[in-house]
Structures are given as C-alpha cells and as structure tokens.
Design a protein around this motif. Structure first.
Motif, short mmCIF file in Angstrom:
data_model
loop_
_atom_site.label_atom_id
_atom_site.label_comp_id
_atom_site.label_asym_id
_atom_site.label_seq_id
_atom_site.Cartn_x
_atom_site.Cartn_y
_atom_site.Cartn_z
N ALA A 57 -65.55 -10.71 7.51
CA ALA A 57 -65.11 -10.56 8.90
C ALA A 57 -64.27 -11.76 9.32
CB ALA A 57 -66.31 -10.39 9.83
N GLY A 58 -64.70 -12.95 8.94
CA GLY A 58 -63.93 -14.15 9.26
C GLY A 58 -62.56 -14.16 8.62
N GLN A 59 -62.50 -13.70 7.37
CA GLN A 59 -61.21 -13.63 6.68
C GLN A 59 -60.28 -12.62 7.34
OE1 GLN A 59 -62.52 -12.83 2.71
NE2 GLN A 59 -63.02 -14.97 2.30
N ALA A 60 -60.84 -11.51 7.80
CA ALA A 60 -60.03 -10.50 8.49
C ALA A 60 -59.46 -11.05 9.79
CB ALA A 60 -60.86 -9.25 8.76
N VAL A 61 -60.27 -11.80 10.51
CA VAL A 61 -59.81 -12.41 11.76
C VAL A 61 -58.74 -13.45 11.46
CG1 VAL A 61 -60.50 -13.80 13.75
CG2 VAL A 61 -61.92 -11.87 13.03
N ASP A 62 -58.95 -14.25 10.42
CA ASP A 62 -57.94 -15.24 10.02
C ASP A 62 -56.61 -14.56 9.74
OD1 ASP A 62 -59.74 -17.32 10.19
OD2 ASP A 62 -60.03 -17.51 8.03
N GLN A 122 -64.68 -6.65 13.56
CA GLN A 122 -64.93 -7.89 12.85
C GLN A 122 -65.33 -9.00 13.83
OE1 GLN A 122 -62.25 -5.92 12.43
NE2 GLN A 122 -62.07 -5.48 10.25
N ALA A 123 -64.66 -9.05 14.96
CA ALA A 123 -64.99 -10.05 15.98
C ALA A 123 -66.42 -9.86 16.47
CB ALA A 123 -64.01 -9.97 17.14
N GLN A 124 -66.82 -8.61 16.64
CA GLN A 124 -68.17 -8.33 17.11
C GLN A 124 -69.22 -8.80 16.10
OE1 GLN A 124 -68.79 -6.77 20.36
NE2 GLN A 124 -70.60 -7.96 19.83
#
Length: 123
Positions: A108-113, A80-82
């Motif tokens: 991806a942003g929600q997963a990182v959050d 997700q970061a990538q």
C-alpha cells in the motif's frame, strides 16, 4: 538491532515516504496536493525514528496529519490510503506498530509513493 532498524525504516517509508506530490489544492474535497502534504508532515516527523515504539509516538504526535491524509485521499488511491490510515490508527490505539511490517502495508505504501510520484524529478 539492525533488523529492527531496517524494519522500522521500511515501515516509515511505507507510511510517510510521500513528499513531493503535485496537484491543485481545493477546499471542495479530497485532492492530491493536500493528500501528499499531510504525508510530508508525517515524513518529517518520523525521519529519525529507529524503533517501532518511536513510530507509535510519532504517529500519536501527528494524528491530525493522519486524519488529513485519509480525508484528502483521492479516489484513485483511497483503498491503499485507508489501509495505511487504519494501520496507523491501530498502532496509536494499541501501542503496537508491528502491522507496518506486513507485505500488505508495504505494498500500500509503495502504491501511494507511485501515485505521489516519489523519487521523480518535477519539471
């Protein structure tokens, strides 16, 4: 204009809404604390951005934080970061941040959050 502001706000949450991470810092490799610290920098840099062109400028001005973000992404969130780092790099190179309007980038942003425990009280 309201839709543009909403879109940019969503894009910013996707990219940089990652303040408040826990974890220990280590110089031996990627770690959660350094990963989230890079995003705190980005969060502050983009807090008042209201346009996609403003987002591009903020990303350009904070390229080193984007580099730290991906360099320190732990394996559990690396994919997700990538995606987020690739979108940021593409926006910097092309001058077009519209990729931040896609559901894939938003997810991806929600997963990182979630990984960084955004919005949770730290005890």
């Amino acid at each position: 204009m309201r839709r543009t502001r909403t879109t940019v706000a969503l894009a910013l949450v996707t990219v940089v809404g990652l303040a408040g991470c826990g974890g220990s810092s280590s110089s031996s490799g990627p770690n959660k604390a350094d990963f989230c610290a890079a995003n705190t920098t980005l969060d502050k840099a983009t807090a008042n951005v209201t346009t996609l062109s403003g987002l591009v400028k903020a990303l350009k001005d904070n390229k080193s934080a984007i580099d730290e973000f991906i360099k320190n992404a732990p394996a559990a969130i690396k994919d997700q970061a990538q995606l987020l780092a690739n979108a940021a790099d593409s926006a910097i190179k092309s001058g077009d941040a519209s990729s931040f309007e896609t559901s894939k980038i938003a997810s991806a942003g929600q997963a990182v959050d979630k990984y960084c425990e955004i919005g949770r009280a730290h005890v």
